[in-house]
Design an enzyme around this catalytic site. Structure first.
Site, PDB file in Angstrom:
ATOM      1  N   HIS A  66       0.831  -1.217   0.000  1.00  0.00           N
ATOM      2  CA  HIS A  66       0.000   0.000   0.000  1.00  0.00           C
ATOM      3  C   HIS A  66       0.857   1.256   0.000  1.00  0.00           C
ATOM      4  O   HIS A  66       1.508   1.591   0.987  1.00  0.00           O
ATOM      5  CB  HIS A  66      -0.920   0.015   1.231  1.00  0.00           C
ATOM      6  N   HIS A  68       1.436   5.476  -1.996  1.00  0.00           N
ATOM      7  CA  HIS A  68       0.931   6.575  -2.832  1.00  0.00           C
ATOM      8  C   HIS A  68       2.114   7.228  -3.534  1.00  0.00           C
ATOM      9  O   HIS A  68       2.713   8.170  -3.025  1.00  0.00           O
ATOM     10  CB  HIS A  68       0.183   7.607  -1.984  1.00  0.00           C
ATOM     11  N   GLN A 161      -9.901   9.240  -5.161  1.00  0.00           N
ATOM     12  CA  GLN A 161      -9.527   9.798  -3.861  1.00  0.00           C
ATOM     13  C   GLN A 161     -10.578  10.748  -3.271  1.00  0.00           C
ATOM     14  O   GLN A 161     -10.727  10.834  -2.064  1.00  0.00           O
ATOM     15  CB  GLN A 161      -8.180  10.543  -4.018  1.00  0.00           C
ATOM     16  N   HIS A 219      -9.319   1.693   0.055  1.00  0.00           N
ATOM     17  CA  HIS A 219      -9.180   2.375   1.340  1.00  0.00           C
ATOM     18  C   HIS A 219     -10.530   2.166   2.026  1.00  0.00           C
ATOM     19  O   HIS A 219     -11.550   2.618   1.522  1.00  0.00           O
ATOM     20  CB  HIS A 219      -8.937   3.861   1.125  1.00  0.00           C
ATOM     21  N   GLU A 222     -11.076   3.946   6.990  1.00  0.00           N
ATOM     22  CA  GLU A 222      -9.933   4.653   7.603  1.00  0.00           C
ATOM     23  C   GLU A 222     -10.530   5.744   8.471  1.00  0.00           C
ATOM     24  O   GLU A 222     -10.576   6.922   8.115  1.00  0.00           O
ATOM     25  CB  GLU A 222      -8.989   5.235   6.547  1.00  0.00           C
ATOM     26  N   ASP A 318       2.426   3.222   2.934  1.00  0.00           N
ATOM     27  CA  ASP A 318       1.403   4.236   2.670  1.00  0.00           C
ATOM     28  C   ASP A 318       2.014   5.555   2.171  1.00  0.00           C
ATOM     29  O   ASP A 318       1.704   5.991   1.072  1.00  0.00           O
ATOM     30  CB  ASP A 318       0.539   4.474   3.925  1.00  0.00           C
TER      31      ASP A 318
HETATM   32 ZN   LIG Z   1      -3.471   5.092   1.379  1.00  0.00          ZN
END
Ligand SMILES: [Zn+2]
Length: 435
Positions: A66, A68, A161, A219, A222, A318
């Site tokens: 995971h 970005h 996102q 995701h 979270e 992440d």
């Molecule tokens: Zn993430």
């Protein structure tokens, strides 16, 4: 042979699987081209290049399930996250987005991939924001995937996102991204306007993935809200659509705060559906529970309980030096170290399980072919300055050699200090010595 690594010790997860070899036994690894062709105690063959492991641990590469990569190494652009909070991070990403260029995205991502290779991290699943109609980040990361393909496996997740239903063209953009070659379907149900919209987004995305034959990684939950239960819908849709083994829920932090009785129903559902979990310990421990007074919740998902249930769990990095997190260097041993502490996984088997969470378990989530140290496996491995997995985590051990597709692609010196204390010059390498 092209390359032989002699006198290596293997991780328990390899020695258990490979017949014959027992723990702590020194073995030789023979490589021809991009394949491992022999793993045995005393390999009689010779090779053009030989590395003496001398009892050091050789593991298949680290895998980050995971990440970005479209935001990484943007630290300080256009300013730093002074408060260190999620909300300022989101605002910062909003400020940065209009200034992103293809060239800058590619350059930062390639720089991160260099760091990753040096850390023995040779496979990364990265989410990429598809809420920009230009698909700028998608195009940039597709180029990066092409350019690193000779030495690294990069998997891209189409990540809406700003919300699949909340952002007007997100689903169209996501479909365009998949058509361009993005690998995995992403989502963010807890960010939709309502719980019902969140559930609807999970249904739409899973149906799309089933129709296209793709993996799913959302995701999911979270949040510190114990009533954020989109993982239940994700497990339900996975079961309904026959997506077993191809779906992962990332973060799942609400599970930390959920009612225990409810979780006792939820975990068997996840297990039945073959849904994997990806915790992100560095980010979860810094962002979750942030608005609590005291006591403050840790917020990471229930890792030991899921492992005990037979659910596959990986740890992801992440973020590295981006609007949400100002630290990091692509070191998955740092991630495992934090995961071990946050989940209180200090038992001997539990510590090894934290090593597996950044290697074997993550490789299964990505569906990597030929991952392992056995004849026939891809010749990808890392020589660590440690004698076992626990020592590797404790020392964040130096990556003495990194092998990708049969070639040594990075070397680092073993970490040690030379003391100049009066009368007794000596080297210190932080390993426990008994005389
Ligand atoms: Zn993430």
């Amino acid at each position: 042979m092209d390359l032989i690594i002699r006198g290596a010790v293997l991780p328990r997860s390899v020695t258990r699987a490979a017949s014959g070899a027992h723990a702590d036994e020194r073995i030789d690894i023979g490589i021809e081209g991009a394949r491992i062709v022999a793993v045995e105690p005393h390999l009689a063959a010779h090779a053009q290049q030989e590395i003496n492991a001398d009892g050091m641990l050789v593991t298949p590469p680290f895998v980050d399930a995971h990440f970005h990569m479209d935001a990484t190494l943007s630290y300080g652009l256009p300013r730093v996250n002074a408060s260190g909070t999620l909300l300022e991070g989101i605002a910062l990403w909003g400020e940065l987005k209009p200034h992103l260029t293809h060239e800058a995205l590619v350059e930062r991502a390639l720089q991160y991939c260099d760091w990753a290779v040096a850390r023995g991290l040779l496979a990364i699943r990265t989410h990429v924001d598809v809420c920009d109609d230009r698909l700028l980040a998608v195009q940039a990361l597709l180029e990066v995937r092409r350019r690193v393909a000779p030495y690294m496996d990069l998997q891209l997740v189409a990540f809406p996102q700003d919300g699949l239903l909340r952002s007007p063209r997100a689903f169209d953009n996501l479909k365009r991204a998949i058509d361009l070659g993005v690998d995995v379907v992403g989502g963010i149900p807890h960010f939709e306007r309502t719980m019902a919209d969140g559930a609807e987004s999970v249904r739409m995305l899973c149906e799309f993935a089933a129709q296209k034959g793709l993996r799913v990684d959302m995701h999911c939950d979270e949040s510190d809200d114990p009533l954020s239960r989109h993982i239940e819908t994700l497990a339900g849709e996975t079961h309904r659509l026959g997506l077993q083994g191809r779906v992962a829920g990332s973060h799942l932090t609400s599970m930390h705060s959920m009612d225990h009785y409810y979780v006792s129903k939820l975990l068997p559902l996840m297990h039945e559906a073959g849904v994997a979990a990806i915790a992100n310990p560095l980010i979860n421990i810094t962002l979750q529970g942030r608005s609590d007074t005291y006591p403050k919740r840790r917020g990471m998902t229930r890792v030991p309980e899921m492992l005990a249930m037979g659910i596959n769990v990986a740890f992801g990095h992440d973020c590295v030096m981006d609007p949400w997190y100002s630290l990091g260097s692509g070191d998955m041993l740092e991630v495992a170290h934090m995961g071990l502490h946050v989940a209180q996984m200090t038992g001997t088997d539990a510590m090894r399980a934290c090593f597996d969470a950044v290697t074997f378990n993550a490789a299964r989530i990505l569906g990597l072919e030929g991952y392992g140290i056995e004849p026939g496996c891809a010749a990808n491995c890392v020589l660590l300055d440690a004698r076992d997995e626990v020592e590797a985590i404790r020392l964040r051990a130096a990556r003495v050699a990194v092998v990708s597709r049969g070639k040594v692609v990075s070397r680092s010196p073993a970490a040690h200090a030379t003391l100049t204390l009066e009368g007794r010059p000596q080297q210190v390498d932080f390993k426990l010595r008994r005389t």
